[in-house]
Design a protein around this motif. Sequence first.
Motif, PDB file in Angstrom:
ATOM      1  N   PRO A   6       0.824  -1.218   0.000  1.00 18.75           N
ATOM      2  CA  PRO A   6       0.000   0.000   0.000  1.00 18.75           C
ATOM      3  C   PRO A   6       0.857   1.267   0.000  1.00 18.75           C
ATOM      4  CG  PRO A   6       0.018  -0.978   2.184  1.00 18.75           C
ATOM      5  CD  PRO A   6       0.794  -1.901   1.285  1.00 18.75           C
ATOM      6  N   TRP A   7       0.351   2.284  -0.639  1.00 19.67           N
ATOM      7  CA  TRP A   7       0.995   3.595  -0.660  1.00 19.67           C
ATOM      8  C   TRP A   7       0.811   4.228   0.715  1.00 19.67           C
ATOM      9  CZ3 TRP A   7       4.060   6.511  -3.632  1.00 19.67           C
ATOM     10  CH2 TRP A   7       4.096   7.883  -3.414  1.00 19.67           C
ATOM     11  N   VAL A   8       1.879   4.798   1.266  1.00 22.98           N
ATOM     12  CA  VAL A   8       1.792   5.526   2.530  1.00 22.98           C
ATOM     13  C   VAL A   8       1.644   7.000   2.161  1.00 22.98           C
ATOM     14  CG1 VAL A   8       2.933   6.086   4.702  1.00 22.98           C
ATOM     15  CG2 VAL A   8       3.243   3.813   3.682  1.00 22.98           C
ATOM     16  N   TYR A   9       0.473   7.555   2.449  1.00 21.74           N
ATOM     17  CA  TYR A   9       0.164   8.921   2.028  1.00 21.74           C
ATOM     18  C   TYR A   9       1.016   9.935   2.779  1.00 21.74           C
ATOM     19  CZ  TYR A   9      -3.757   7.052  -0.542  1.00 21.74           C
ATOM     20  OH  TYR A   9      -4.524   6.353  -1.443  1.00 21.74           O
ATOM     21  N   HIS A  10       1.490  10.958   2.046  1.00 24.27           N
ATOM     22  CA  HIS A  10       2.275  12.041   2.636  1.00 24.27           C
ATOM     23  C   HIS A  10       1.356  13.034   3.338  1.00 24.27           C
ATOM     24  CE1 HIS A  10       5.799  10.595   0.523  1.00 24.27           C
ATOM     25  NE2 HIS A  10       5.088  10.557  -0.582  1.00 24.27           N
ATOM     26  N   GLY A  11       0.217  13.257   2.744  1.00 26.24           N
ATOM     27  CA  GLY A  11      -0.785  14.149   3.322  1.00 26.24           C
ATOM     28  C   GLY A  11      -1.875  13.298   3.932  1.00 26.24           C
ATOM     29  N   GLU A  12      -3.076  13.827   3.890  1.00 29.17           N
ATOM     30  CA  GLU A  12      -4.207  13.097   4.437  1.00 29.17           C
ATOM     31  C   GLU A  12      -4.686  12.058   3.419  1.00 29.17           C
ATOM     32  OE1 GLU A  12      -8.664  14.182   5.910  1.00 29.17           O
ATOM     33  OE2 GLU A  12      -7.068  15.608   6.395  1.00 29.17           O
ATOM     34  N   ALA A  13      -4.922  10.848   3.885  1.00 33.95           N
ATOM     35  CA  ALA A  13      -5.413   9.781   3.008  1.00 33.95           C
ATOM     36  C   ALA A  13      -6.839  10.101   2.580  1.00 33.95           C
ATOM     37  CB  ALA A  13      -5.368   8.448   3.731  1.00 33.95           C
ATOM     38  N   PRO A  14      -7.175   9.821   1.327  1.00 37.89           N
ATOM     39  CA  PRO A  14      -8.548  10.095   0.879  1.00 37.89           C
ATOM     40  C   PRO A  14      -9.549   9.217   1.631  1.00 37.89           C
ATOM     41  CG  PRO A  14      -7.240   9.050  -0.856  1.00 37.89           C
ATOM     42  CD  PRO A  14      -6.345   9.271   0.295  1.00 37.89           C
ATOM     43  N   LYS A  15     -10.714   9.767   1.841  1.00 39.13           N
ATOM     44  CA  LYS A  15     -11.746   9.043   2.594  1.00 39.13           C
ATOM     45  C   LYS A  15     -12.531   8.082   1.698  1.00 39.13           C
ATOM     46  CE  LYS A  15     -11.914  12.427   6.170  1.00 39.13           C
ATOM     47  NZ  LYS A  15     -10.511  12.441   6.246  1.00 39.13           N
ATOM     48  N   ALA A  16     -12.575   8.380   0.411  1.00 36.65           N
ATOM     49  CA  ALA A  16     -13.326   7.542  -0.521  1.00 36.65           C
ATOM     50  C   ALA A  16     -12.417   7.119  -1.671  1.00 36.65           C
ATOM     51  CB  ALA A  16     -14.521   8.302  -1.057  1.00 36.65           C
ATOM     52  N   GLY A  17     -12.864   6.151  -2.421  1.00 41.82           N
ATOM     53  CA  GLY A  17     -12.107   5.713  -3.587  1.00 41.82           C
ATOM     54  C   GLY A  17     -11.147   4.589  -3.256  1.00 41.82           C
ATOM     55  N   ARG A  18     -10.493   4.132  -4.285  1.00 40.05           N
ATOM     56  CA  ARG A  18      -9.561   3.031  -4.170  1.00 40.05           C
ATOM     57  C   ARG A  18      -8.255   3.506  -3.558  1.00 40.05           C
ATOM     58  NH1 ARG A  18      -9.163   0.008  -9.654  1.00 40.05           N
ATOM     59  NH2 ARG A  18     -11.241  -0.725  -9.124  1.00 40.05           N
ATOM     60  N   LYS A  19      -7.693   2.728  -2.660  1.00 39.57           N
ATOM     61  CA  LYS A  19      -6.406   3.061  -2.046  1.00 39.57           C
ATOM     62  C   LYS A  19      -5.299   2.852  -3.076  1.00 39.57           C
ATOM     63  CE  LYS A  19      -7.757   3.368   2.411  1.00 39.57           C
ATOM     64  NZ  LYS A  19      -8.861   4.280   2.335  1.00 39.57           N
ATOM     65  N   LEU A  20      -4.321   3.730  -3.043  1.00 36.10           N
ATOM     66  CA  LEU A  20      -3.187   3.596  -3.952  1.00 36.10           C
ATOM     67  C   LEU A  20      -2.310   2.426  -3.528  1.00 36.10           C
ATOM     68  CD1 LEU A  20      -1.913   7.258  -4.466  1.00 36.10           C
ATOM     69  CD2 LEU A  20      -2.935   5.762  -6.170  1.00 36.10           C
ATOM     70  N   LEU A  21      -1.792   1.717  -4.514  1.00 33.06           N
ATOM     71  CA  LEU A  21      -0.853   0.631  -4.254  1.00 33.06           C
ATOM     72  C   LEU A  21       0.471   0.955  -4.916  1.00 33.06           C
ATOM     73  CD1 LEU A  21      -3.059  -2.535  -4.912  1.00 33.06           C
ATOM     74  CD2 LEU A  21      -2.322  -1.643  -2.702  1.00 33.06           C
ATOM     75  N   LEU A  22       1.532   0.451  -4.328  1.00 30.85           N
ATOM     76  CA  LEU A  22       2.843   0.556  -4.942  1.00 30.85           C
ATOM     77  C   LEU A  22       2.987  -0.588  -5.942  1.00 30.85           C
ATOM     78  CD1 LEU A  22       4.565   1.626  -1.681  1.00 30.85           C
ATOM     79  CD2 LEU A  22       4.753   2.883  -3.820  1.00 30.85           C
ATOM     80  N   LEU A  23       4.184  -0.803  -6.448  1.00 34.62           N
ATOM     81  CA  LEU A  23       4.389  -1.819  -7.478  1.00 34.62           C
ATOM     82  C   LEU A  23       4.189  -3.225  -6.940  1.00 34.62           C
ATOM     83  CD1 LEU A  23       7.561  -0.389  -9.251  1.00 34.62           C
ATOM     84  CD2 LEU A  23       5.171  -0.107  -9.886  1.00 34.62           C
ATOM     85  N   GLN A  24       3.600  -4.066  -7.768  1.00 40.65           N
ATOM     86  CA  GLN A  24       3.408  -5.484  -7.465  1.00 40.65           C
ATOM     87  C   GLN A  24       4.356  -6.287  -8.357  1.00 40.65           C
ATOM     88  OE1 GLN A  24       1.135  -5.957  -4.941  1.00 40.65           O
ATOM     89  NE2 GLN A  24       0.935  -3.747  -5.061  1.00 40.65           N
ATOM     90  N   VAL A  25       4.657  -7.495  -7.957  1.00 39.59           N
ATOM     91  CA  VAL A  25       5.587  -8.352  -8.709  1.00 39.59           C
ATOM     92  C   VAL A  25       5.111  -8.540 -10.146  1.00 39.59           C
ATOM     93  CG1 VAL A  25       6.581 -10.672  -8.868  1.00 39.59           C
ATOM     94  CG2 VAL A  25       6.412  -9.553  -6.652  1.00 39.59           C
ATOM     95  N   ASP A  26       3.827  -8.780 -10.346  1.00 36.43           N
ATOM     96  CA  ASP A  26       3.316  -9.048 -11.692  1.00 36.43           C
ATOM     97  C   ASP A  26       3.266  -7.805 -12.588  1.00 36.43           C
ATOM     98  OD1 ASP A  26       1.250  -7.927 -10.220  1.00 36.43           O
ATOM     99  OD2 ASP A  26      -0.309  -9.142 -11.155  1.00 36.43           O
ATOM    100  N   GLU A  27       3.562  -6.638 -12.048  1.00 40.96           N
ATOM    101  CA  GLU A  27       3.559  -5.402 -12.839  1.00 40.96           C
ATOM    102  C   GLU A  27       4.958  -4.987 -13.289  1.00 40.96           C
ATOM    103  OE1 GLU A  27      -0.056  -2.858 -10.862  1.00 40.96           O
ATOM    104  OE2 GLU A  27       1.872  -2.844  -9.819  1.00 40.96           O
ATOM    105  N   LEU A  28       5.963  -5.665 -12.805  1.00 42.67           N
ATOM    106  CA  LEU A  28       7.335  -5.200 -13.017  1.00 42.67           C
ATOM    107  C   LEU A  28       7.741  -5.110 -14.478  1.00 42.67           C
ATOM    108  CD1 LEU A  28       9.231  -6.904 -10.067  1.00 42.67           C
ATOM    109  CD2 LEU A  28       8.593  -4.507 -10.315  1.00 42.67           C
TER     110      LEU A  28
END
Length: 171
Positions: A6-28
């Motif tokens: 999961p992405w660690v938000y620098h500011g406030e995390a959004p209350k709605a919507g999909r959470k950001l993800l970092l890179l996954q193995v299958d996306e490399l």
Amino acid sequence: MNYKHPWVYHGEAPKAGRKLLLLQVDELTFSLPLIYRLIHPAEIAQKSDWFSASIVTADEKQNTQYIMLVELLQRVTQERKKQTNLIEPLTHLNQMLNQYFSDYGWRMVRKELSQIKKRQKKSHIELSKDLIAKLKSYMEQENLDSFDQAIDNLLSEVESFNGSDLQEASN
């Protein structure tokens, strides 16, 4: 094994919507070229809002975070080619990417990755005009909305036809 980073938000995390993800193995395979292109100091000058404040204000010629990130990208690329355990180097890479990009910037990176994924799922074939006309006629006849549906429907009919031929031959 697909670990979600999961992405660690620098500011406030959004209350709605999909959470950001970092890179996954299958996306490399398709994400690494994009990341290499986007982290370059020339991109920082053009898209400063995509990067964290410490990256934007860093000296372009002595940007140690850029150098470290390139080394991590190279390591992940080598490990992926060797097909070894990528979890540890990918975790380090993701942590570094999280520090390098702003929340907005990573959202834009994910958007570009999504477009790349979409393009890779689609294939373009060339068909003659008379074949397209026949397909369109078939689509109207069968009340289908797309060429994909028409071709899928035709292939299903062929499979069921071949299946019934095999059953008749065995009886």
